[in-house]
Design a protein around this motif. Structure first.
Motif: not given
Length: 551
Positions: A540-547
């Motif tokens: 399960d992925i809750y968030s996958l943030v790229i910045s």
């Protein structure tokens, strides 16, 4: 009900052209995702008796009994009103359309073995090693107990590579037949099964209905060719040629029943009066719809590019509609509010709701297919599309959570179909569920600096020091341990892994080695009427943030 309503017209003949939707829509209560406690308890009871076999038998029997009852009513009302009945059995696109589904939960280390053989099969497919692909397909079938349509597609492709069309066709039909609602993970396309075809043929014999058997007609006309895009725009909707064949056969059957028509050869070979603009719109629409409904074991870009190229060949002006669709996809507001859609509505190529305007995903496979075709026919426009992507979605300008919506999912259909079709009274999940060992996302980058990736995820069915692997455009950038609790992981993505424009991010999950305990858990939840799934969840992925990296 439609037939009952039509009786007000006092018809002499009624033609029934149906069957493709039955496997998906007629018996929703045979799916554990159907929001009904009693239905789930019934599924649990059947499954607890003898597993997948009894469940499949029950699903098919339930649908056939319901359909047979409808035929009996149709016959009765037809007799009462002296109406002649004609049944049209659909044919479907067996060659191009696939039903890729993950394997359901298997005992002991069955899931781990299945994916080992599946990875081998993918290698054999890429190498066109048909003999080994066929053996790998048979190994998969033995492991999955004929529950997984993906297996039959691989077997069919092997037979096709070995130039055995008869066996390939049988395997592709078995692929459709093996999609069962209880363990269907991804939303499938409507296609009639061989069980339903057999029932329609039997009903025609027993009730003396007229019969237009399109599978036999298409086979005869095409010299036993496996039905493909020559006759179909997608999984079951017909091309102009397909429509001509079907309607000519229906007209011929009406003539035979009434004995009132001039039966001159070629009487029904009528060319439809369709403008090139409308035909090109239908062909481009086929590409859009395929992008929105096809989950395949092979690369989808071939068939997407085919329909885009065919549309341009039919009417070159369709290029404007292609660019307008891309512009609307790139915008950060509903498509109907974009300038691109307003321009399109004033053109000769009006893309309507049925063409997929209302769609929250970026449509990256479709956009890439459009770029490939435009590079050949209109050099320069494909570069404009790259610039649009960067202008509106570059992660260097603002951080993006790739799982916050389906916009940045590479193929949104690779989610559980009950997550996609959740109704207004249900709460959506707060995380992305991985039902396949690879989870794929897309992001835009200028590729001139390193990026930061922050992942919050957990693994399911952990059985040791499991690791997930993260790839950017096929290059491994990180391998890290993860537990069954949500945890936050940060990493730097080197600019050397990036390309200017669209980039593919893949998370590879470990495959569990023992899922035996899952069977009693599934049965218990079903018997209690609780929501559950036969498909293993890898993570399960809750968030996958790229910045941009924090200073």
């Amino acid at each position: 009900n439609t037939f009952e309503s039509s009786l007000q017209l006092e018809p002499d003949i009624c033609v029934f052209f149906f069957g493709n939707n039955w496997p998906l829509l007629e018996t929703p209560e045979t799916s554990p995702h159907f929001h009904n406690d009693q239905a789930r308890q019934k599924i649990g009871k059947v499954f607890s008796e003898s597993g997948f076999d009894s469940l499949a038998d029950w699903v098919v029997e339930t649908r056939l009994m319901r359909t047979a009852g409808a035929f009996a009513k149709i016959h009765q009302r037809g007799e009462e009103n002296e109406i002649k009945i004609i049944l049209v059995i659909p044919e479907v696109n067996l060659a191009d359309w696939q039903s890729r589904q993950p394997v359901p939960v298997l005992p002991e280390d069955g899931i781990h073995q299945w994916y080992q053989h599946y990875n081998l099969a993918k290698t054999y497919l890429e190498e066109k090693d048909w003999e080994n692909l066929l053996q790998a397909g048979f190994d998969l079938r033995e492991l999955d107990q004929v529950t997984c349509p993906t297996t039959y597609r691989l077997i069919g492709l092997a037979h096709l590579g070995l130039d055995d069309r008869t066996k390939a066709r049988a395997a592709f039909q078995a692929e459709i037949d093996s999609v069962m609602l209880p363990y269907m993970a991804f939303l499938n396309a409507p296609q009639i099964t061989s069980y339903d075809i057999g029932l329609m043929r039997r009903a025609a014999r027993e009730y003396n209905f007229g019969l237009v058997d399109l599978p036999k007609i298409f086979a005869r006309i095409s010299n036993e060719k496996i039905p493909d895009r020559e006759f179909f725009l997608d999984y079951c909707h017909l091309t102009i040629k397909g429509i001509q064949i079907a309607v000519a056969a229906i007209a011929g059957e009406i003539c035979q029943i009434t004995d009132a028509c001039d039966k001159q050869p070629g009487r029904f070979d009528v060319e439809p009066d369709i403008t090139p603009e409308d035909q090109a719109l239908a062909e481009f629409g086929a590409a859009i719809h395929t992008a929105h409904r096809l989950v395949s074991s092979t690369d989808r870009k071939d068939i997407l590019s085919y329909w885009c190229k065919k549309a341009i060949q039919t009417s070159p002006g369709i290029v404007s509609a292609m660019v307008q669709l891309v512009q609307a996809r790139m915008a950060h507001l509903p498509e109907v509010l974009t300038e691109a859609q307003q321009d399109n509505l004033n053109s000769n190529y009006q893309l309507l709701h049925a063409h997929g305007w209302k769609y929250d995903n970026l449509d990256i496979d479709l956009i890439q297919a459009i770029q490939v075709v435009l590079k050949e026919h209109h050099p320069g426009i494909d570069g404009i599309i790259d610039n649009l992507f960067i202008e509106h979605h570059a992660v260097e300008d603002h951080e993006i959570d790739l799982v916050s919506s389906i916009k940045y999912h590479w193929n949104p259909l690779e989610q559980s179909y009950d997550d996609l079709l959740i109704d207004s009274q249900q709460n959506t999940r707060g995380y992305f569920r991985a039902l396949w060992p690879d989870s794929n996302f897309v992001f835009a980058s200028r590729a001139d600096d390193d990026l930061q990736l922050t992942l919050t995820a957990r693994i399911k069915n952990i059985q040791g020091n499991e690791k997930i692997k993260i790839f950017i455009n096929g290059s491994l950038v990180e391998s890290c341990r993860i537990t069954c609790q949500f945890e936050r992981i940060q990493m730097i993505i080197s600019k050397s892994c990036l390309v200017k424009g669209d980039n593919k991010l893949t998370i590879a999950w470990p495959v569990p080695r023992d899922s035996t305990r899952t069977f009693p858990e599934i049965t218990e939840r079903l018997l209690l009427g609780h929501d559950t799934s036969f498909i293993p969840v890898f993570g399960d992925i809750y968030s996958l943030v790229i910045s941009k990296p924090q200073q």
